[in-house]
Design a protein around this motif. Structure first.
Motif, short mmCIF file in Angstrom:
data_model
loop_
_atom_site.label_atom_id
_atom_site.label_comp_id
_atom_site.label_asym_id
_atom_site.label_seq_id
_atom_site.Cartn_x
_atom_site.Cartn_y
_atom_site.Cartn_z
N ILE A 220 -37.80 40.37 -32.68
CA ILE A 220 -38.03 39.29 -31.72
C ILE A 220 -39.15 39.75 -30.78
O ILE A 220 -38.94 40.57 -29.90
CB ILE A 220 -36.73 38.98 -30.96
CG1 ILE A 220 -35.65 38.55 -31.97
CG2 ILE A 220 -36.95 37.93 -29.88
CD1 ILE A 220 -34.27 38.32 -31.38
N ASP A 221 -40.34 39.25 -31.05
CA ASP A 221 -41.52 39.66 -30.27
C ASP A 221 -41.77 38.62 -29.19
O ASP A 221 -41.90 37.44 -29.50
CB ASP A 221 -42.76 39.71 -31.18
CG ASP A 221 -42.59 40.72 -32.31
OD1 ASP A 221 -41.69 41.58 -32.20
OD2 ASP A 221 -43.36 40.64 -33.28
N VAL A 222 -41.86 39.06 -27.96
CA VAL A 222 -42.04 38.08 -26.88
C VAL A 222 -43.38 38.30 -26.18
O VAL A 222 -43.54 39.25 -25.41
CB VAL A 222 -40.89 38.16 -25.86
CG1 VAL A 222 -41.00 37.04 -24.84
CG2 VAL A 222 -39.53 38.13 -26.55
N PRO A 223 -44.37 37.43 -26.49
CA PRO A 223 -45.65 37.55 -25.79
C PRO A 223 -45.48 37.24 -24.30
O PRO A 223 -44.55 36.51 -23.93
CB PRO A 223 -46.52 36.46 -26.45
CG PRO A 223 -45.71 35.86 -27.54
CD PRO A 223 -44.30 36.29 -27.39
N TYR A 224 -46.37 37.78 -23.50
CA TYR A 224 -46.25 37.60 -22.05
C TYR A 224 -46.25 36.12 -21.67
O TYR A 224 -45.54 35.70 -20.76
CB TYR A 224 -47.39 38.35 -21.35
CG TYR A 224 -47.24 38.38 -19.85
CD1 TYR A 224 -46.08 38.91 -19.26
CD2 TYR A 224 -48.25 37.90 -19.01
CE1 TYR A 224 -45.93 38.95 -17.88
CE2 TYR A 224 -48.10 37.94 -17.63
CZ TYR A 224 -46.94 38.47 -17.08
OH TYR A 224 -46.79 38.50 -15.71
N SER A 225 -47.03 35.31 -22.41
CA SER A 225 -47.10 33.89 -22.08
C SER A 225 -45.71 33.24 -22.19
O SER A 225 -45.33 32.40 -21.39
CB SER A 225 -48.09 33.18 -23.01
OG SER A 225 -47.70 33.41 -24.34
N GLU A 226 -44.91 33.68 -23.17
CA GLU A 226 -43.56 33.11 -23.31
C GLU A 226 -42.64 33.57 -22.19
O GLU A 226 -41.76 32.84 -21.75
CB GLU A 226 -42.95 33.52 -24.66
CG GLU A 226 -43.16 32.47 -25.72
CD GLU A 226 -42.22 32.67 -26.89
OE1 GLU A 226 -41.04 32.30 -26.79
OE2 GLU A 226 -42.70 33.22 -27.89
N THR A 227 -42.83 34.80 -21.78
CA THR A 227 -42.04 35.30 -20.64
C THR A 227 -42.30 34.40 -19.44
O THR A 227 -41.37 33.94 -18.78
CB THR A 227 -42.45 36.75 -20.30
OG1 THR A 227 -42.16 37.57 -21.42
CG2 THR A 227 -41.73 37.28 -19.08
#
Ligand SMILES: NC(=O)CC[C@H](N)C(=O)O
Length: 581
Positions: A373-380
């Protein structure tokens, strides 16, 4: 997980607004129902208070959805039940737990229809206090005009309360836009509101009265004298941390110690309750499809506690059932500015890969689905505000960094590597039950501060620290975690917080749980064979070794926010304890 909403108001039926309704529905997507009552139902409406009740259900027990609130008009009872009752006393509950508890309440109270309010109250609270499992509940007893509510003693399910001049509300989640002030229902006992004495018309606010665990235990003593049996709630909770110190006769912890054998059997029993009998959510699926549809997913950093859960689950589940391992990694701009693959360098991703490899080696006949589960900063950034609202009233930087990791892990959307190739396909876990290793550090001395306490003041210091951890588990963060995780229509279960395992860990001497030793305790010399392992949670490390997981046995403790890199994401200098701005 289910959602509960219950309001008492002087003049109106107060229903949740659209947003709260949506949040409650997210926690309980399988059914949603409401009930309204005026109490007492006198002809003069002025003397009545208005009760508005709404429940949503995520159905996880029994072979069909049991809608809530449960109502029995003849018995005058309404129950909202959120969570899981695994046992009542020592008796395991099979089928739908909400229904079983409701029937037990009805049976017990039917014998006390004419009894005093106090007697009914004792019957209700004694029964609910003997439930083992994570729960929160609200029960309306129309006959006595009482509303009972509370959470299990470890606080594993959320329940918030909001008191105003003319009203009192309870809900799994809060609303934060208005001036409402929601706070967590404390876990120091169950609470009761007597509607007849306590109506807002008397000019008083509605004040719940606490029935503390110690008063409930005193009542249990009475019932013990009458029928000779000891209730499980007492057996479990009267226990205090065993503070015995080792003497020169005490044997140190070794792979052959009785406690290694006992923790294995406790963990196995705890997992049996939590992972067997999970209903299939897809009754029409073909058999071959179903085998690849995981029913459980483990929040998987690759560390000791969650890997051990995976390893023991393997022994219990049929081989064809796939187990999903949810592994989160975040892009953190403070660390990753110039790295091409921010996720693969995340500490928990690295450990996750290593531990799943070991699981595959040791349990080759099982499909372990490692979900990246990779969470790019934009999604954070996109989800930050939602998470902040879900975790409230918790509101520090550290709360957010932990909640971020749990929120995205529980969402369960990531990528899995296709067998035999290097390509990754998109995947969303169908599992509605998530397992978490939380509690192992508190019970078995896994935090760095346990080692620090030992270095400073030996076993006495370590025992004080462990005692503090155990006593505050209920007050700490589990309500927050429940609100964040349940948002995805999934339920988190904590095998290490099983009541029997917990009671066993409290009663077991400290030198049978950790591997700390001093020169005054000659038996535990640092050169013995088992001492290559770290002392924190040594018991679990020895169990991992016994089950063939040497590498997992050596994993160092790493807090989730550092492993997943959700701590300190922006350039501001913040401390974990700072309030969110
Ligand atoms: N998830 C829940 O809280 C559900 C309540 C109950 N255990 C049921 O499965 O119906």
């Amino acid at each position: 997980m289910c959602g509960i909403y219950f309001s008492i108001d002087k003049s109106d039926f107060l229903w949740p607004d659209a947003k709260l309704k949506y949040l409650l529905h997210s926690r309980g997507p399988d059914s949603q129902h409401s009930l309204a009552f005026s109490h007492p139902q006198k002809t003069s409406a002025e003397n009545s208070v208005c009760l508005a009740i709404q429940s949503t259900v995520l159905s996880l027990r029994g072979d069909q959805v049991v809608s809530q609130p449960l109502q029995d008009e003849a018995a005058g009872l309404v129950l909202c039940w959120n969570g899981e009752a695994w046992k009542i006393g020592e008796c395991p509950i099979s089928g739908n737990d909400a229904q079983v508890i409701f029937h037990m309440l009805i049976t017990a109270l039917t014998q006390h229809v004419a009894s005093s309010t106090d007697t009914r109250q004792v019957v209700i609270t004694q029964l609910l206090a003997s439930v083992a499992g994570p729960f929160s509940f609200v029960l309306f007893d129309q006959i006595s005009g009482q509303v009972h509510f509370g959470r299990d003693r470890l606080g594993r399910r959320s329940l918030l309360q909001c008191q105003k001049l003319d009203s009192f509300s309870l809900c799994s989640l809060g609303t934060w836009e208005s001036n409402d002030h929601w706070s967590e229902v404390a876990t120091d006992g169950f609470y009761v509101i007597n509607l007849t004495e306590n109506t807002p018309q008397n000019g008083n606010r509605i004040r719940p009265i606490i029935q503390s665990w110690s008063s409930l235990n005193a009542q249990t003593h009475c019932s013990q004298n009458q029928n000779g049996s000891l209730s499980a709630s007492e057996v479990i909770w009267q226990g205090h941390l065993n503070k015995e110190l080792p003497t020169s006769d005490s044997s140190p912890l070794t792979p052959a110690s009785y406690s290694v054998h006992e923790i294995e059997s406790n963990l196995r029993h705890s997992l049996q309750l939590r992972i067997l009998d999970i209903p299939s959510t897809h009754p029409n699926q073909q058999a071959e499809m179903l085998t690849s549809m995981s029913k459980i997913a483990i929040l998987f950093s690759g560390g000791l506690d969650c890997s051990l859960i995976a390893r023991v689950s393997h022994e219990l589940l049929p081989c064809h059932e796939t187990i999903d391992l949810l592994n989160v990694a975040f892009e953190n701009p403070r660390i990753h500015n110039n790295i091409s693959s921010p996720f693969e360098t995340c500490p928990d991703r690295i450990t996750g890969h290593q531990s799943v490899e070991e699981l595959r080696r040791v349990c080759p006949n099982r499909t372990w689905r490692f979900v990246e589960i990779d969470v790019p900063y934009s999604e954070t950034i996109e989800n930050r505000q939602t998470i902040i609202e879900l975790m409230k009233p918790h509101n520090t930087e550290m709360d957010l960094s932990i909640a971020l990791a749990l929120y995205f892990a529980a969402r369960g959307i990531g990528k899995v590597q296709d067998a035999g190739t290097a390509t990754r396909s998109a995947y969303r876990t169908p599992a509605r039950v998530l397992l978490s290793g939380l509690g192992a550090d508190e019970l078995f001395g896994g935090y760095q501060r346990h080692a620090t306490a030992f270095a400073r003041s030996h076993f006495e210091g370590l025992l004080d620290e462990l005692n503090l951890d155990i006593s505050r588990i209920g007050k700490r963060n589990l309500g927050r975690d429940d609100r964040v995780i349940s948002h995805w229509g999934r339920e988190v279960r904590y095998p290490y917080l099983d009541e029997t395992l917990f009671a066993w860990a409290m009663a077991t001497p400290v030198w049978q749980k950790c591997g700390f030793w001093t020169s005054e305790w000659p038996h535990a010399d640092g050169k013995s064979k088992a001492n290559f392992l770290e002392p924190g949670k040594k018991l679990l490390r020895l169990l991992a070794c016994k089950l063939g997981m040497q590498q997992v046995a050596n994993e160092k403790k790493r807090a989730i926010q550092f492993g997943a890199r959700t701590a300190k994401m922006d350039a501001r200098k913040t401390k974990g304890t700072d309030m969110l701005s």
